[in-house]
Scaffold this motif. Structure first.
Motif, PDB file in Angstrom:
ATOM      1  N   PHE A 106     -39.354  -8.919 -88.270  1.00 45.66           N
ATOM      2  CA  PHE A 106     -38.781  -7.793 -88.999  1.00 45.66           C
ATOM      3  C   PHE A 106     -39.817  -6.704 -89.238  1.00 45.66           C
ATOM      4  N   VAL A 107     -39.295  -5.515 -89.435  1.00 48.23           N
ATOM      5  CA  VAL A 107     -40.079  -4.340 -89.831  1.00 48.23           C
ATOM      6  C   VAL A 107     -39.624  -3.966 -91.234  1.00 48.23           C
ATOM      7  N   LYS A 108     -40.558  -3.844 -92.141  1.00 47.41           N
ATOM      8  CA  LYS A 108     -40.203  -3.579 -93.533  1.00 47.41           C
ATOM      9  C   LYS A 108     -40.476  -2.125 -93.903  1.00 47.41           C
ATOM     10  N   PHE A 109     -39.540  -1.543 -94.650  1.00 46.47           N
ATOM     11  CA  PHE A 109     -39.704  -0.196 -95.169  1.00 46.47           C
ATOM     12  C   PHE A 109     -40.170  -0.254 -96.625  1.00 46.47           C
ATOM     13  N   SER A 110     -40.736   0.858 -97.077  1.00 46.65           N
ATOM     14  CA  SER A 110     -41.136   0.918 -98.485  1.00 46.65           C
ATOM     15  C   SER A 110     -39.963   1.291 -99.385  1.00 46.65           C
ATOM     16  N   ASN A 111     -38.863   1.761 -98.771  1.00 46.00           N
ATOM     17  CA  ASN A 111     -37.641   2.081 -99.513  1.00 46.00           C
ATOM     18  C   ASN A 111     -36.467   1.335 -98.883  1.00 46.00           C
ATOM     19  N   PRO A 112     -35.428   1.020 -99.668  1.00 45.73           N
ATOM     20  CA  PRO A 112     -34.260   0.337 -99.105  1.00 45.73           C
ATOM     21  C   PRO A 112     -33.604   1.169 -98.002  1.00 45.73           C
ATOM     22  N   ARG A 164     -39.685  11.571 -86.109  1.00 48.66           N
ATOM     23  CA  ARG A 164     -41.105  11.310 -86.272  1.00 48.66           C
ATOM     24  C   ARG A 164     -41.286  10.258 -87.342  1.00 48.66           C
ATOM     25  N   LYS A 165     -42.458   9.694 -87.386  1.00 50.35           N
ATOM     26  CA  LYS A 165     -42.738   8.662 -88.372  1.00 50.35           C
ATOM     27  C   LYS A 165     -42.671   9.258 -89.777  1.00 50.35           C
ATOM     28  N   GLY A 166     -41.886   8.643 -90.641  1.00 51.78           N
ATOM     29  CA  GLY A 166     -41.778   9.112 -92.001  1.00 51.78           C
ATOM     30  C   GLY A 166     -42.604   8.303 -92.951  1.00 51.78           C
ATOM     31  N   LYS A 167     -42.478   8.574 -94.225  1.00 49.90           N
ATOM     32  CA  LYS A 167     -43.242   7.871 -95.253  1.00 49.90           C
ATOM     33  C   LYS A 167     -42.517   6.637 -95.748  1.00 49.90           C
ATOM     34  N   GLY A 168     -41.364   6.331 -95.149  1.00 52.43           N
ATOM     35  CA  GLY A 168     -40.611   5.157 -95.595  1.00 52.43           C
ATOM     36  C   GLY A 168     -41.164   3.858 -95.089  1.00 52.43           C
ATOM     37  N   ILE A 187     -33.542   8.956 -92.264  1.00 50.25           N
ATOM     38  CA  ILE A 187     -32.900   8.573 -91.008  1.00 50.25           C
ATOM     39  C   ILE A 187     -33.898   8.654 -89.858  1.00 50.25           C
ATOM     40  N   SER A 188     -34.737   9.696 -89.875  1.00 53.21           N
ATOM     41  CA  SER A 188     -35.785   9.818 -88.849  1.00 53.21           C
ATOM     42  C   SER A 188     -36.742   8.633 -88.897  1.00 53.21           C
ATOM     43  N   THR A 189     -37.041   8.174 -90.113  1.00 50.48           N
ATOM     44  CA  THR A 189     -37.925   7.016 -90.281  1.00 50.48           C
ATOM     45  C   THR A 189     -37.315   5.772 -89.646  1.00 50.48           C
ATOM     46  N   ILE A 190     -36.030   5.542 -89.907  1.00 54.36           N
ATOM     47  CA  ILE A 190     -35.346   4.378 -89.331  1.00 54.36           C
ATOM     48  C   ILE A 190     -35.318   4.475 -87.806  1.00 54.36           C
ATOM     49  N   THR A 218     -31.749 -10.276 -97.772  1.00 51.28           N
ATOM     50  CA  THR A 218     -32.769  -9.552 -98.533  1.00 51.28           C
ATOM     51  C   THR A 218     -33.633  -8.703 -97.604  1.00 51.28           C
ATOM     52  N   ILE A 219     -33.983  -9.270 -96.449  1.00 53.52           N
ATOM     53  CA  ILE A 219     -34.824  -8.554 -95.490  1.00 53.52           C
ATOM     54  C   ILE A 219     -34.124  -7.325 -94.941  1.00 53.52           C
ATOM     55  N   ILE A 220     -32.850  -7.470 -94.542  1.00 58.78           N
ATOM     56  CA  ILE A 220     -32.174  -6.330 -93.907  1.00 58.78           C
ATOM     57  C   ILE A 220     -31.818  -5.235 -94.915  1.00 58.78           C
ATOM     58  N   LYS A 221     -31.850  -5.531 -96.180  1.00 56.72           N
ATOM     59  CA  LYS A 221     -31.656  -4.477 -97.175  1.00 56.72           C
ATOM     60  C   LYS A 221     -32.859  -3.547 -97.231  1.00 56.72           C
ATOM     61  N   ASN A 222     -34.021  -4.080 -96.849  1.00 50.36           N
ATOM     62  CA  ASN A 222     -35.261  -3.317 -96.973  1.00 50.36           C
ATOM     63  C   ASN A 222     -35.999  -3.134 -95.657  1.00 50.36           C
TER      64      ASN A 222
END
Length: 208
Positions: free
Chosen positions: A128-134, A203-207, A145-148, A111-115
């Protein structure tokens, strides 16, 4: 003989020397007892054994004991030394419980690595580092991709310790390498994922 643990209820707050849990013991698809461990490393307690189920419970103990010297691989126990019947049953059920806990840990990690990005020493020892999108959605756009890549380089790489690695298998290898990771610092993706080349500076994205 079919021996199962069902309705397993773990209590992490009371788990000290062993897993604190209660579960229903089923033998040949019939509920025969409640199994209880207080989490202090003591023997299991078997309660609520109805008179009509005592023989079935006894047969289960003897069956597990016989598996210790059997050439069959049915028993999950890895012990090479014969144990008394009640200890043999404890050991058998303990390994069934460990398999159950491992499945729960893997499900949580999945579940964590999906997000986000999970990194560390294993299934139960990671940050872990969590994104706001999967992750799957972020991989569809250059911005995602830049966000990741930014998260890998700025949030994970500075904190990863010797012997640890990225646990994700859903991030393309070329993204991980661009972020500065060596091959011993990440888990190989199950499939050969390829990400499009980024033409702009990450660069840092909004994800996030």
């Amino acid at each position: 003989m079919k021996i199962e643990l069902k309705s397993i209820r773990l209590n992490d707050d009371l788990s000290f020397d062993s897993f604190s849990f209660t579960a229903n013991l089923y033998v040949e698809h019939k509920r025969v007892a409640t199994v209880i461990d207080d989490g202090m490393g003591s023997e299991y307690r078997y309660e609520n054994i109805e008179p009509e189920n005592r023989l079935l419970f006894h047969n289960a103990e003897q069956h597990v004991k016989s598996l210790q010297t059997s050439t069959e691989t049915e028993a999950p126990s890895k012990s090479n030394e014969p144990l008394p019947a009640h200890y043999a049953l404890d050991q058998y059920l303990y390994e069934l419980l460990c398999a159950h806990v491992e499945r729960l840990d893997q499900r949580k990690l999945n579940t964590i690595i999906k997000n986000g990005i999970a990194y560390g020493g294993g299934k139960i020892s990671y940050r872990f580092v969590k994104f706001s999108n999967p992750v799957s959605e972020l991989l569809k756009t250059d911005k995602g991709i830049s966000t990741i890549e930014w998260a890998l380089n700025k949030r994970v790489l500075p904190k990863i310790e010797p012997g640890e690695k990225i646990l994700n298998k859903n991030i393309p290898e070329d993204i991980i390498k661009r972020a500065g990771f060596s091959e011993d610092q990440y888990t190989k993706p199950e499939q050969l994922l390829k990400a499009p080349k980024i033409t702009t500076k990450p660069r840092k994205g909004k994800g996030l």
